[in-house]
Motif scaffolding. Sequence first.
Motif, PDB file in Angstrom:
ATOM      1  N   THR A 254     -17.976 -14.627 -33.163  1.00  0.00           N
ATOM      2  CA  THR A 254     -17.492 -15.995 -32.954  1.00  0.00           C
ATOM      3  C   THR A 254     -17.763 -16.868 -34.171  1.00  0.00           C
ATOM      4  N   ARG A 255     -16.930 -17.863 -34.325  1.00  0.00           N
ATOM      5  CA  ARG A 255     -17.094 -18.830 -35.412  1.00  0.00           C
ATOM      6  C   ARG A 255     -16.631 -20.193 -34.889  1.00  0.00           C
ATOM      7  N   THR A 264     -21.441 -10.945 -22.026  1.00  0.00           N
ATOM      8  CA  THR A 264     -21.417  -9.886 -21.014  1.00  0.00           C
ATOM      9  C   THR A 264     -20.256  -8.956 -21.318  1.00  0.00           C
ATOM     10  N   TRP A 265     -20.488  -7.658 -21.205  1.00  0.00           N
ATOM     11  CA  TRP A 265     -19.522  -6.650 -21.642  1.00  0.00           C
ATOM     12  C   TRP A 265     -18.507  -6.310 -20.561  1.00  0.00           C
ATOM     13  N   SER A 266     -17.285  -6.006 -20.999  1.00  0.00           N
ATOM     14  CA  SER A 266     -16.308  -5.389 -20.103  1.00  0.00           C
ATOM     15  C   SER A 266     -16.753  -3.956 -19.825  1.00  0.00           C
ATOM     16  N   PRO A 267     -16.334  -3.366 -18.711  1.00  0.00           N
ATOM     17  CA  PRO A 267     -16.783  -2.010 -18.379  1.00  0.00           C
ATOM     18  C   PRO A 267     -16.452  -0.954 -19.428  1.00  0.00           C
ATOM     19  N   ASN A 268     -15.359  -1.144 -20.169  1.00  0.00           N
ATOM     20  CA  ASN A 268     -15.002  -0.161 -21.192  1.00  0.00           C
ATOM     21  C   ASN A 268     -15.570  -0.498 -22.568  1.00  0.00           C
ATOM     22  N   GLY A 269     -16.308  -1.600 -22.666  1.00  0.00           N
ATOM     23  CA  GLY A 269     -16.971  -1.964 -23.910  1.00  0.00           C
ATOM     24  C   GLY A 269     -16.075  -2.546 -24.984  1.00  0.00           C
ATOM     25  N   SER A 270     -14.835  -2.879 -24.638  1.00  0.00           N
ATOM     26  CA  SER A 270     -13.902  -3.373 -25.650  1.00  0.00           C
ATOM     27  C   SER A 270     -13.871  -4.885 -25.774  1.00  0.00           C
ATOM     28  N   GLU A 271     -14.451  -5.600 -24.792  1.00  0.00           N
ATOM     29  CA  GLU A 271     -14.401  -7.065 -24.787  1.00  0.00           C
ATOM     30  C   GLU A 271     -15.732  -7.646 -24.329  1.00  0.00           C
ATOM     31  N   LEU A 272     -15.906  -8.923 -24.650  1.00  0.00           N
ATOM     32  CA  LEU A 272     -17.031  -9.700 -24.156  1.00  0.00           C
ATOM     33  C   LEU A 272     -16.510 -10.978 -23.522  1.00  0.00           C
ATOM     34  N   ILE A 273     -17.214 -11.463 -22.532  1.00  0.00           N
ATOM     35  CA  ILE A 273     -17.038 -12.824 -22.038  1.00  0.00           C
ATOM     36  C   ILE A 273     -18.343 -13.550 -22.322  1.00  0.00           C
ATOM     37  N   PRO A 282     -19.913 -26.562 -21.469  1.00  0.00           N
ATOM     38  CA  PRO A 282     -19.754 -25.126 -21.672  1.00  0.00           C
ATOM     39  C   PRO A 282     -18.640 -24.528 -20.822  1.00  0.00           C
ATOM     40  N   GLN A 283     -17.857 -23.673 -21.451  1.00  0.00           N
ATOM     41  CA  GLN A 283     -16.750 -22.978 -20.805  1.00  0.00           C
ATOM     42  C   GLN A 283     -16.867 -21.482 -21.089  1.00  0.00           C
ATOM     43  N   LEU A 284     -16.105 -20.690 -20.363  1.00  0.00           N
ATOM     44  CA  LEU A 284     -16.119 -19.246 -20.554  1.00  0.00           C
ATOM     45  C   LEU A 284     -14.971 -18.823 -21.468  1.00  0.00           C
ATOM     46  N   TYR A 285     -15.276 -17.888 -22.358  1.00  0.00           N
ATOM     47  CA  TYR A 285     -14.291 -17.361 -23.300  1.00  0.00           C
ATOM     48  C   TYR A 285     -14.332 -15.835 -23.276  1.00  0.00           C
ATOM     49  N   ARG A 286     -13.212 -15.251 -23.639  1.00  0.00           N
ATOM     50  CA  ARG A 286     -13.063 -13.798 -23.665  1.00  0.00           C
ATOM     51  C   ARG A 286     -12.640 -13.385 -25.073  1.00  0.00           C
ATOM     52  N   ILE A 287     -13.313 -12.364 -25.620  1.00  0.00           N
ATOM     53  CA  ILE A 287     -13.032 -11.978 -26.998  1.00  0.00           C
ATOM     54  C   ILE A 287     -13.152 -10.461 -27.151  1.00  0.00           C
ATOM     55  N   SER A 288     -12.359  -9.903 -28.045  1.00  0.00           N
ATOM     56  CA  SER A 288     -12.449  -8.482 -28.359  1.00  0.00           C
ATOM     57  C   SER A 288     -13.722  -8.213 -29.141  1.00  0.00           C
ATOM     58  N   THR A 289     -14.352  -7.064 -28.911  1.00  0.00           N
ATOM     59  CA  THR A 289     -15.548  -6.705 -29.671  1.00  0.00           C
ATOM     60  C   THR A 289     -15.205  -6.298 -31.098  1.00  0.00           C
ATOM     61  N   GLY A 291     -13.377  -8.371 -32.842  1.00  0.00           N
ATOM     62  CA  GLY A 291     -13.256  -9.669 -33.499  1.00  0.00           C
ATOM     63  C   GLY A 291     -12.004 -10.397 -33.059  1.00  0.00           C
ATOM     64  N   GLY A 292     -11.741 -11.525 -33.678  1.00  0.00           N
ATOM     65  CA  GLY A 292     -10.583 -12.338 -33.301  1.00  0.00           C
ATOM     66  C   GLY A 292     -11.028 -13.671 -32.759  1.00  0.00           C
ATOM     67  N   THR A 293     -10.140 -14.337 -32.060  1.00  0.00           N
ATOM     68  CA  THR A 293     -10.405 -15.664 -31.519  1.00  0.00           C
ATOM     69  C   THR A 293     -10.693 -15.572 -30.033  1.00  0.00           C
ATOM     70  N   GLY A 294     -11.733 -16.255 -29.585  1.00  0.00           N
ATOM     71  CA  GLY A 294     -12.046 -16.277 -28.167  1.00  0.00           C
ATOM     72  C   GLY A 294     -10.981 -17.016 -27.378  1.00  0.00           C
ATOM     73  N   ARG A 295     -10.613 -16.467 -26.221  1.00  0.00           N
ATOM     74  CA  ARG A 295      -9.603 -17.075 -25.351  1.00  0.00           C
ATOM     75  C   ARG A 295     -10.282 -17.759 -24.171  1.00  0.00           C
ATOM     76  N   LEU A 296      -9.954 -19.016 -23.938  1.00  0.00           N
ATOM     77  CA  LEU A 296     -10.542 -19.792 -22.850  1.00  0.00           C
ATOM     78  C   LEU A 296     -10.121 -19.228 -21.504  1.00  0.00           C
ATOM     79  N   LEU A 297     -11.093 -19.071 -20.603  1.00  0.00           N
ATOM     80  CA  LEU A 297     -10.808 -18.670 -19.232  1.00  0.00           C
ATOM     81  C   LEU A 297     -10.833 -19.910 -18.346  1.00  0.00           C
ATOM     82  N   SER A 298      -9.778 -20.117 -17.625  1.00  0.00           N
ATOM     83  CA  SER A 298      -9.686 -21.288 -16.756  1.00  0.00           C
ATOM     84  C   SER A 298     -10.442 -21.028 -15.455  1.00  0.00           C
ATOM     85  N   THR A 299     -11.413 -21.884 -15.170  1.00  0.00           N
ATOM     86  CA  THR A 299     -12.217 -21.713 -13.963  1.00  0.00           C
ATOM     87  C   THR A 299     -12.095 -22.885 -12.997  1.00  0.00           C
TER      88      THR A 299
END
Length: 392
Positions: A254-255, A264-273, A282-289, A291-299
């Motif tokens: 993240t930057r 927290t890891w996705s079950p396949n280890g490819s993403e983090l929230i 504070p909000q929740l974001y989802r990002i590939s392990t 790299g890239g840009t975190g995507r906002l999760l609407s809660t």
Amino acid sequence: MSTNATSKMNVSALAIFSLSLVTTLLGEESNGPVITVRKGTSQQVEIKAIGGPQGAAASSVLKNDIELSGALALGDATSSTIIVSGTAATGSFDALATDKSGGVVLKKNYSGETRHTVHQFTNDLIETVTGQKGIALSRVAFVADRTGHKEIYTCDYDGARALQLTHDGAISVSPALSEDGRRLAYTGYQSGYADIYLVDLASGARNRIIKFPGTNSGAAFSPDGSRIACTLSKDGNPEIYVTGISGDSPHRLTRSRGVESSPTWSPNGSELIYSSDETGGPQLYRISTEGGTGRLLSTGSGYNTQPNWSPDGRKVAFNVRSGGGFQVAILDLDSRSTHESVAEGLNPVWGPDSRHIIFSRGTGLYLFDTVTGRETRLLTDLGQISEPSWSH
């Protein structure tokens, strides 16, 4: 307070039906578990007397395992579709589960200590009957301050065999268990700064694996146990990094101008929230392990922290702030809908079955069944309890 409610129904063998429980029971404060039931799904199991010198102990553990499982419930000769019998000796448990017609559902001999063998049987029975993973062999780590310092403790999934793991006499927080329950990472301040330590639970060996200048905190094991996600401020701002299991080769994900935490890891280890306050609350974001840009999760909430991804990959449990307190909410990643599960609780973590959650509230550690709404107090009398972690 001690409350419990049960519901019995006839069901065909190896089938699960649901019903609503409308009874609310209230009691006075006691040293026993506190149980609240809102609605339920279960298959009834009759426990015959377990023979052998360890029979009484095995029967007690088995009944508790069944009650906490959610998928099964204790029944009698009239309501039950599964009958369990067996013999428990020191170092072994011969278990037999049959259906009403006498057909064998599960028959197996287990070797080892009584609690462990009964937990193994319970898990095998649940998987045989429902196809789902059981939780009886899992372990929990948490923080408690009974000694006057925040130290790390571990216990069985049902709160039994609580053990103080650290004796640092300093602040020890943010425990994380590996998926297999063999290793634990935590944030310790023994050096005067927040560093990440790795403990081999079998040998007790401990190493300080992440000690960059600044803050090193919030370790989370990847599902395969080969990597750690954590928050590091070595480059100035608290950001999410992924490192090797020994803290090597840190890779920044993240930057932002905000504070990133609680990966927290996705079950396949490819993403983090993770949680970030880069836009204010504070909000929740989802990002590939990778790299890239975190995507906002609407809660639907303006304050979201402590996310935890379910092992089936379909849900995220997290904290939302409401008034002066915190609630446990669940985000369904498929429907993108959020609902409140627990009116008051902190640090929710999923169990291996993606059905149960463990969370902390004040001086208690609680197990919550997201299907039935049943809430069970597992632990108390250890001071303030916080930050549970649950092996899968």
